[in-house]
Design an enzyme around this catalytic site. Structure first.
Site, mmCIF file in Angstrom:
data_model
loop_
_atom_site.group_PDB
_atom_site.id
_atom_site.type_symbol
_atom_site.label_atom_id
_atom_site.label_comp_id
_atom_site.label_asym_id
_atom_site.label_seq_id
_atom_site.Cartn_x
_atom_site.Cartn_y
_atom_site.Cartn_z
ATOM 1 N N THR A 43 0.813 -1.269 -0.048
ATOM 2 C CA THR A 43 0.068 -0.115 0.226
ATOM 3 C C THR A 43 0.938 1.353 -0.037
ATOM 4 O O THR A 43 0.270 2.343 0.050
ATOM 5 C CB THR A 43 -1.061 0.066 1.131
ATOM 6 O OG1 THR A 43 0.069 -0.163 2.320
ATOM 7 C CG2 THR A 43 -1.890 -0.993 1.186
ATOM 8 N N HIS A 48 8.325 0.089 6.370
ATOM 9 C CA HIS A 48 8.555 0.823 7.113
ATOM 10 C C HIS A 48 9.138 -0.014 8.480
ATOM 11 O O HIS A 48 9.017 -1.313 8.603
ATOM 12 C CB HIS A 48 7.551 1.881 7.826
ATOM 13 C CG HIS A 48 6.327 1.407 8.152
ATOM 14 N ND1 HIS A 48 6.128 0.662 9.545
ATOM 15 C CD2 HIS A 48 4.862 1.133 7.461
ATOM 16 C CE1 HIS A 48 4.743 0.148 9.431
ATOM 17 N NE2 HIS A 48 4.232 0.574 8.329
ATOM 18 N N HIS A 51 7.318 -3.042 9.901
ATOM 19 C CA HIS A 51 7.262 -4.189 9.247
ATOM 20 C C HIS A 51 8.454 -5.404 9.662
ATOM 21 O O HIS A 51 8.498 -6.434 9.383
ATOM 22 C CB HIS A 51 7.316 -4.078 7.746
ATOM 23 C CG HIS A 51 6.146 -3.565 7.237
ATOM 24 N ND1 HIS A 51 6.043 -2.244 6.617
ATOM 25 C CD2 HIS A 51 4.858 -4.030 6.947
ATOM 26 C CE1 HIS A 51 4.789 -1.851 6.222
ATOM 27 N NE2 HIS A 51 3.958 -2.957 6.484
ATOM 28 N N LYS A 85 -8.988 0.420 10.999
ATOM 29 C CA LYS A 85 -8.532 1.953 10.395
ATOM 30 C C LYS A 85 -9.769 2.803 10.677
ATOM 31 O O LYS A 85 -10.860 2.161 10.587
ATOM 32 C CB LYS A 85 -8.344 1.522 8.912
ATOM 33 C CG LYS A 85 -7.013 0.762 8.501
ATOM 34 C CD LYS A 85 -5.760 1.393 8.917
ATOM 35 C CE LYS A 85 -4.650 0.415 8.266
ATOM 36 N NZ LYS A 85 -4.437 -0.764 9.100
ATOM 37 N N ARG A 89 -9.284 3.264 3.064
ATOM 38 C CA ARG A 89 -8.202 3.546 2.323
ATOM 39 C C ARG A 89 -8.367 4.264 1.051
ATOM 40 O O ARG A 89 -9.254 3.696 0.471
ATOM 41 C CB ARG A 89 -7.240 2.299 2.254
ATOM 42 C CG ARG A 89 -6.733 1.595 3.438
ATOM 43 C CD ARG A 89 -5.701 0.439 3.118
ATOM 44 N NE ARG A 89 -5.398 -0.368 4.479
ATOM 45 C CZ ARG A 89 -4.106 0.036 4.895
ATOM 46 N NH1 ARG A 89 -3.364 1.202 4.355
ATOM 47 N NH2 ARG A 89 -3.590 -0.613 5.851
ATOM 48 N N GLN A 179 -8.457 -12.701 2.373
ATOM 49 C CA GLN A 179 -7.169 -13.162 3.082
ATOM 50 C C GLN A 179 -7.343 -14.672 3.714
ATOM 51 O O GLN A 179 -6.476 -15.522 3.827
ATOM 52 C CB GLN A 179 -6.982 -12.065 4.375
ATOM 53 C CG GLN A 179 -5.616 -12.577 4.988
ATOM 54 C CD GLN A 179 -5.152 -11.546 5.937
ATOM 55 O OE1 GLN A 179 -5.268 -10.457 5.861
ATOM 56 N NE2 GLN A 179 -4.473 -11.973 7.201
ATOM 57 N N ASP A 200 -3.425 -6.788 14.892
ATOM 58 C CA ASP A 200 -4.744 -6.352 14.198
ATOM 59 C C ASP A 200 -5.106 -7.375 13.251
ATOM 60 O O ASP A 200 -6.193 -7.318 12.712
ATOM 61 C CB ASP A 200 -4.467 -5.164 13.735
ATOM 62 C CG ASP A 200 -3.199 -5.169 12.685
ATOM 63 O OD1 ASP A 200 -2.452 -6.004 12.826
ATOM 64 O OD2 ASP A 200 -3.177 -4.060 11.733
ATOM 65 N N LYS A 235 3.432 6.145 18.446
ATOM 66 C CA LYS A 235 3.444 4.941 17.729
ATOM 67 C C LYS A 235 4.765 4.513 17.088
ATOM 68 O O LYS A 235 5.427 5.072 16.589
ATOM 69 C CB LYS A 235 2.625 4.995 16.641
ATOM 70 C CG LYS A 235 2.131 3.562 16.040
ATOM 71 C CD LYS A 235 1.083 3.843 15.009
ATOM 72 C CE LYS A 235 0.882 2.540 14.112
ATOM 73 N NZ LYS A 235 -0.307 2.556 12.978
ATOM 74 N N LYS A 238 7.237 5.915 14.292
ATOM 75 C CA LYS A 238 6.895 7.242 14.029
ATOM 76 C C LYS A 238 7.749 8.311 14.645
ATOM 77 O O LYS A 238 8.389 8.047 15.730
ATOM 78 C CB LYS A 238 5.383 7.527 14.342
ATOM 79 C CG LYS A 238 4.539 6.783 13.618
ATOM 80 C CD LYS A 238 4.311 7.398 12.236
ATOM 81 C CE LYS A 238 3.087 6.518 11.430
ATOM 82 N NZ LYS A 238 3.030 6.902 10.143
ATOM 83 N N THR A 239 8.068 9.379 14.156
ATOM 84 C CA THR A 239 8.885 10.445 14.867
ATOM 85 C C THR A 239 8.209 11.638 14.596
ATOM 86 O O THR A 239 7.104 11.773 13.859
ATOM 87 C CB THR A 239 10.266 10.646 14.104
ATOM 88 O OG1 THR A 239 10.522 11.147 12.693
ATOM 89 C CG2 THR A 239 11.118 9.187 14.439
#
Length: 431
Positions: A43, A48, A51, A85, A89, A179, A200, A235, A238-239
């Site tokens: 996606t 990142h 993963h 979510k 998306r 899935q 999730d 999270k 993340k920064t």
């Protein structure tokens, strides 16, 4: 086969959020080589750091003799997983997803062994079987095994249905079946008996187990990994400036290195257990002694080096360490031009200029000073450095010796505030 009890090790590392039939699975992987899979939907153009946990977990299984299968969701990414979510998306086009699939496949390839092993890893794309499927056949043969009542009561779906501003489309609602069908096909064609994923994904994994049991009457397993939060409440991955990507073009190796270097002390030993292959007993001993002889600083450095080497390789790790030494230890002698380009991209603040009147003006342009008076005071008080060399001349004017590789000048205020000046070439036009 005589395997180490891998499930117990995963529990010691706090790597298990959910698990089905734990004792049976433990015995199975202890005495047999199994095939397991984890799915990644393309996606975005890059994976990142979020993963990394499933990829490294697949590696743990491979090292114990099991076969990891990575499933790229070339088809399911066209739909989008609604799990937890807040809104639907954005639906991407085939050609973009095909490009992202290529990028992500290349990234994944460096984490697992694909050649020379009996349990070689395999990368598959679910587009291969979904492109051939007939919608009527799918609804008749697969859809009949699922109860709408059960699907609606999945927590991820319930959260969306209850929202008055954002419901859930039939497109997203169908993702659960897709899935589940992936797990069914992999079990049928590749004898996959275990699916892993983030916590999730529990609803989707359970759906696959249900489908296999209904059609094939086989016992398969599910295992989910915890979704990580940093101790500072942010999270994981993340920064302040955004997501930490694995693609060096999106997040430079230096910034990636600094992400791990700057994690909270309270996260160091948790992350050593989750992401590295150090023995748990050794990590526990390190934690007990963390305040002796700066042990925690050494352990944070180990984590930063290990993760950067894993994702970006030795050469990029050395580059990240060179840049760190420049900024914090003031050692600029070994700097390379490529290091400075990393800094310019996302290492520290930077500006592009054709010319600057003097150092005072540079400090203002770099937002290191608010006025010429403040800039002057900083210079004479020994607070300013050019390329790590102190400058106390309040009227200092730049010269060519200040331009590293004829392009860059590093301005520093104290130890932590830096700015990189990029001198743009002036092209003279003759008529």
């Amino acid at each position: 086969m005589n395997h180490v009890n891998l499930i117990d090790e995963l529990k010691q590392r706090n790597l298990i959020s959910h698990i089905t039939n734990e004792e049976i699975l433990k015995e199975n992987i202890k005495h047999n080589s199994i095939s397991l899979y984890c799915g990644f939907d393309p996606t975005e153009e890059s994976l990142h750091v979020g993963h990394l946990l499933p990829l490294i977990t697949l590696k743990r299984f491979q090292l114990q003799g099991h076969r990891p299968i990575v499933l790229i969701g070339g088809a399911t990414s066209l739909i989008g997983d609604p799990s937890f979510k807040e809104k639907e998306r954005f639906l991407n086009f085939d050609n973009k997803i095909d490009l992202w699939t290529t990028n992500i496949t290349k990234q994944i390839s460096s984490f697992l062994n694909f050649d020379g092993f009996k349990n070689n890893a395999v990368i598959l794309n679910n587009k291969k079987w979904f492109e051939k499927i007939n919608i009527l056949s799918f609804l008749r043969n697969i859809g009949k095994h699922f109860s709408i009542n059960t699907m609606i009561n999945r927590e991820a779906v319930k959260q969306r249905i209850k929202r008055s501003d954002q419901g859930i489309s039939f497109t997203e609602f169908s993702y659960n079946l897709l899935q589940a069908y992936d797990f069914f096909i992999l079990n049928k064609k590749k004898q996959v008996s275990l699916q892993i994923g983030g916590s999730d994904q529990w609803g989707n994994i359970s759906a696959g187990m249900h489908l296999i049991n209904r059609i094939s009457k086989k016992k398969v397993y599910g295992l989910t990994l915890p979704l990580l939060m940093q101790s500072n409440g942010v999270k994981f991955g993340k920064t302040e400036s955004g997501t930490i990507w694995l693609d060096p073009k999106k997040t430079t190796p230096y910034k990636f290195y600094q992400f791990w270097k700057n994690i909270e002390d309270s996260d160091v030993y948790k992350f050593l257990k989750l992401f590295t292959f150090l023995e748990c007993n050794e990590i526990n001993i390190r934690e007990i002694n963390k305040y002796k002889n700066n042990q925690i600083i050494h352990d944070k450095s180990y984590l930063s080096q290990y993760m950067t080497r894993l994702v970006h390789g030795e050469e990029n790790l050395l580059s990240a360490e060179r840049i760190t030494n420049i900024l914090f230890l003031k050692n600029i002698n070994e700097i390379k031009e490529s290091d400075l380009h990393q800094l310019k991209k996302d290492g520290i603040p930077s500006i592009e200029v054709n010319q600057i009147k003097d150092l005072q003006e540079a400090l203002i342009l770099c937002s290191l000073a608010k006025s010429r008076t403040q800039a002057k005071n900083m210079i004479v008080s020994n607070a300013i450095s050019i390329n790590t060399n102190k400058v106390t001349n309040k009227g200092y004017i730049f010269n060519n010796n200040d331009k590293l590789f004829n392009q860059f000048t590093l301005i520093s205020r104290g130890k932590k505030n830096h700015c990189l000046i990029y001198w743009k070439s002036i092209v003279l036009k003759f008529h």
